[in-house]
Write a protein that holds these residues in place. Sequence first.
Motif, PDB file in Angstrom:
ATOM      1  N   THR A 181      -0.008   5.378  15.018  1.00 45.63           N
ATOM      2  CA  THR A 181       1.084   6.327  14.804  1.00 45.63           C
ATOM      3  C   THR A 181       1.464   6.329  13.332  1.00 45.63           C
ATOM      4  O   THR A 181       1.319   5.326  12.634  1.00 45.63           O
ATOM      5  N   ASN A 182       1.953   7.455  12.885  1.00 44.12           N
ATOM      6  CA  ASN A 182       2.245   7.617  11.462  1.00 44.12           C
ATOM      7  C   ASN A 182       3.295   6.626  10.974  1.00 44.12           C
ATOM      8  O   ASN A 182       4.375   6.517  11.542  1.00 44.12           O
ATOM      9  N   GLY A 183       2.928   5.898   9.937  1.00 43.55           N
ATOM     10  CA  GLY A 183       3.846   4.925   9.349  1.00 43.55           C
ATOM     11  C   GLY A 183       3.845   4.950   7.841  1.00 43.55           C
ATOM     12  O   GLY A 183       4.498   4.135   7.205  1.00 43.55           O
ATOM     13  N   GLY A 184       3.076   5.885   7.265  1.00 47.36           N
ATOM     14  CA  GLY A 184       3.005   5.979   5.815  1.00 47.36           C
ATOM     15  C   GLY A 184       1.827   5.197   5.244  1.00 47.36           C
ATOM     16  O   GLY A 184       1.189   4.385   5.928  1.00 47.36           O
ATOM     17  N   LEU A 185       1.558   5.447   3.979  1.00 48.83           N
ATOM     18  CA  LEU A 185       0.389   4.865   3.325  1.00 48.83           C
ATOM     19  C   LEU A 185       0.442   3.338   3.277  1.00 48.83           C
ATOM     20  O   LEU A 185      -0.564   2.662   3.490  1.00 48.83           O
ATOM     21  N   SER A 186       1.615   2.790   3.006  1.00 51.59           N
ATOM     22  CA  SER A 186       1.744   1.330   2.959  1.00 51.59           C
ATOM     23  C   SER A 186       1.366   0.708   4.292  1.00 51.59           C
ATOM     24  O   SER A 186       0.641  -0.292   4.357  1.00 51.59           O
ATOM     25  N   ASP A 187       1.869   1.292   5.364  1.00 53.89           N
ATOM     26  CA  ASP A 187       1.601   0.777   6.694  1.00 53.89           C
ATOM     27  C   ASP A 187       0.118   0.866   7.027  1.00 53.89           C
ATOM     28  O   ASP A 187      -0.460  -0.052   7.633  1.00 53.89           O
ATOM     29  N   ALA A 188      -0.523   1.978   6.624  1.00 51.37           N
ATOM     30  CA  ALA A 188      -1.959   2.148   6.873  1.00 51.37           C
ATOM     31  C   ALA A 188      -2.778   1.119   6.088  1.00 51.37           C
ATOM     32  O   ALA A 188      -3.777   0.582   6.594  1.00 51.37           O
ATOM     33  N   LYS A 189      -2.368   0.830   4.875  1.00 48.16           N
ATOM     34  CA  LYS A 189      -3.084  -0.171   4.079  1.00 48.16           C
ATOM     35  C   LYS A 189      -2.938  -1.560   4.685  1.00 48.16           C
ATOM     36  O   LYS A 189      -3.913  -2.328   4.770  1.00 48.16           O
ATOM     37  N   ASN A 190      -1.737  -1.899   5.102  1.00 49.97           N
ATOM     38  CA  ASN A 190      -1.522  -3.202   5.751  1.00 49.97           C
ATOM     39  C   ASN A 190      -2.352  -3.308   7.027  1.00 49.97           C
ATOM     40  O   ASN A 190      -2.924  -4.362   7.319  1.00 49.97           O
ATOM     41  N   TYR A 191      -2.407  -2.231   7.783  1.00 55.10           N
ATOM     42  CA  TYR A 191      -3.186  -2.204   9.021  1.00 55.10           C
ATOM     43  C   TYR A 191      -4.665  -2.461   8.713  1.00 55.10           C
ATOM     44  O   TYR A 191      -5.335  -3.259   9.400  1.00 55.10           O
ATOM     45  N   GLY A 192      -5.178  -1.793   7.698  1.00 55.58           N
ATOM     46  CA  GLY A 192      -6.569  -1.994   7.306  1.00 55.58           C
ATOM     47  C   GLY A 192      -6.848  -3.413   6.867  1.00 55.58           C
ATOM     48  O   GLY A 192      -7.868  -4.014   7.243  1.00 55.58           O
ATOM     49  N   LEU A 193      -5.946  -3.981   6.084  1.00 54.34           N
ATOM     50  CA  LEU A 193      -6.108  -5.365   5.632  1.00 54.34           C
ATOM     51  C   LEU A 193      -6.142  -6.330   6.810  1.00 54.34           C
ATOM     52  O   LEU A 193      -6.939  -7.287   6.830  1.00 54.34           O
TER      53      LEU A 193
ATOM     54  N   LEU B  63       0.845 -11.434   0.544  1.00 52.02           N
ATOM     55  CA  LEU B  63       1.263 -10.146  -0.004  1.00 52.02           C
ATOM     56  C   LEU B  63       1.050  -9.046   1.039  1.00 52.02           C
ATOM     57  O   LEU B  63       0.074  -9.064   1.784  1.00 52.02           O
ATOM     58  N   ASP B  64       1.951  -8.099   1.057  1.00 51.69           N
ATOM     59  CA  ASP B  64       1.741  -6.891   1.847  1.00 51.69           C
ATOM     60  C   ASP B  64       2.313  -5.714   1.082  1.00 51.69           C
ATOM     61  O   ASP B  64       3.035  -5.866   0.102  1.00 51.69           O
ATOM     62  N   TYR B  65       1.937  -4.518   1.520  1.00 50.92           N
ATOM     63  CA  TYR B  65       2.450  -3.300   0.901  1.00 50.92           C
ATOM     64  C   TYR B  65       3.799  -2.962   1.542  1.00 50.92           C
ATOM     65  O   TYR B  65       3.921  -2.990   2.772  1.00 50.92           O
ATOM     66  N   PRO B  66       4.825  -2.691   0.741  1.00 51.11           N
ATOM     67  CA  PRO B  66       6.173  -2.449   1.291  1.00 51.11           C
ATOM     68  C   PRO B  66       6.222  -1.191   2.146  1.00 51.11           C
ATOM     69  O   PRO B  66       6.102  -0.076   1.636  1.00 51.11           O
ATOM     70  N   THR B  67       6.378  -1.378   3.421  1.00 54.31           N
ATOM     71  CA  THR B  67       6.339  -0.272   4.376  1.00 54.31           C
ATOM     72  C   THR B  67       7.471   0.729   4.124  1.00 54.31           C
ATOM     73  O   THR B  67       8.615   0.341   3.886  1.00 54.31           O
ATOM     74  N   GLY B  68       7.111   1.995   4.173  1.00 54.17           N
ATOM     75  CA  GLY B  68       8.103   3.052   4.014  1.00 54.17           C
ATOM     76  C   GLY B  68       8.336   3.486   2.576  1.00 54.17           C
ATOM     77  O   GLY B  68       9.130   4.390   2.335  1.00 54.17           O
ATOM     78  N   LEU B  69       7.632   2.862   1.620  1.00 53.28           N
ATOM     79  CA  LEU B  69       7.824   3.200   0.209  1.00 53.28           C
ATOM     80  C   LEU B  69       6.555   3.786  -0.377  1.00 53.28           C
ATOM     81  O   LEU B  69       5.461   3.258  -0.156  1.00 53.28           O
ATOM     82  N   ASN B  70       6.684   4.881  -1.139  1.00 53.77           N
ATOM     83  CA  ASN B  70       5.571   5.370  -1.938  1.00 53.77           C
ATOM     84  C   ASN B  70       5.432   4.506  -3.189  1.00 53.77           C
ATOM     85  O   ASN B  70       6.262   3.648  -3.452  1.00 53.77           O
TER      86      ASN B  70
END
Length: 348
Positions: free
Chosen positions: A69-81, A171-178
Amino acid sequence: MDYNKTLSVIIPVYNTERYLKRCLDSALAALPDNSEILIVNDGSPDQSEKIAMEYFEEFPEIIRYFYKTNGGLSDAKNYGLNHAEGEYIIFLDSDDYIDPDMYNEILNEMKQSGAQLGICDIDCEYETDGSSVISHCYNPNRGSVFFQIIDTPLVAASWNKIIHRSLFNGLDYPTGLNNEDVAVTPIILARANHCVIVKKPMYKYVQRPGSIQNSKFSNKRFVIIETTNIAIERAAELPIHIQRQIKGSLYIHQILGVALYPIRNQQFFKRYSMIKEYMRKVNSCFDDFFQNRYVLDNGLMDNRKHRIFKRLSVILLKRKLYLATSIFFEFINVAEKINAQMVKKGHK
């Protein structure tokens, strides 16, 4: 730690059906042996899923497909990692593409020198007029390799850097932030034992209307203040001289860069209003901003024209002369348009 794959290429996907085939074809052509491509569909409502599934079914040994489900680019990157199995990680934007030699060439350089991170130049391709501009991933005027890489406008980019998986620990990408890369990439660069620079523009960075970076500018982009603050806080684990270099780079290339370029390009009254709002937030969040030596020295290594522009801009902003700043930017914009027209006529 044992790794099942050599390289994991993580491709977040959202509304890029027009570009996705070219992106995936280029990744397949460049993929090293025993490596994988992870397509992370971030709830895209267009035909991206159909395209991705076609590639997944054709290359099931290489491509792994995930829908979320859509969560933004940060969320997609964390998911991939979290799902990647590679010893090395790189991201690839689904509207961009790469040279077929990119991954193998960078990895070979890294393995020869024992480096945990490798980086290459980029080729910015502008869809509107078909032009192309090479952007270097390093600043030759700086001393150490780390400082050469950190002191560039594209320091935060995650897609022209192959990174050893261990550098992401904690480290993770801050979810919800561009501008999410700003909070992660500088820390990774500082953690790396050594970085190698491949001085070739092998990443094709497509500048298209409607993308995040080229969409209509608004104060939502002021989120750069938040991601910069996260990076500065995370840098506390590092030696003090590295902290200073990271902060200086973020101040001039990210924070100041927003005022000097995207805000400057707005219409006069909108520009004036945005400068006031943005700089008030900057001064509130970073009380040392105009005492930072990198900000004060900004433009020192540029040519005379750019040096004058940057130094005068800093002086006006420091003194909170926002109306004068907007007027100054108007003169700069007009001068640039006239110069562009003269150059265009000269080529006819």
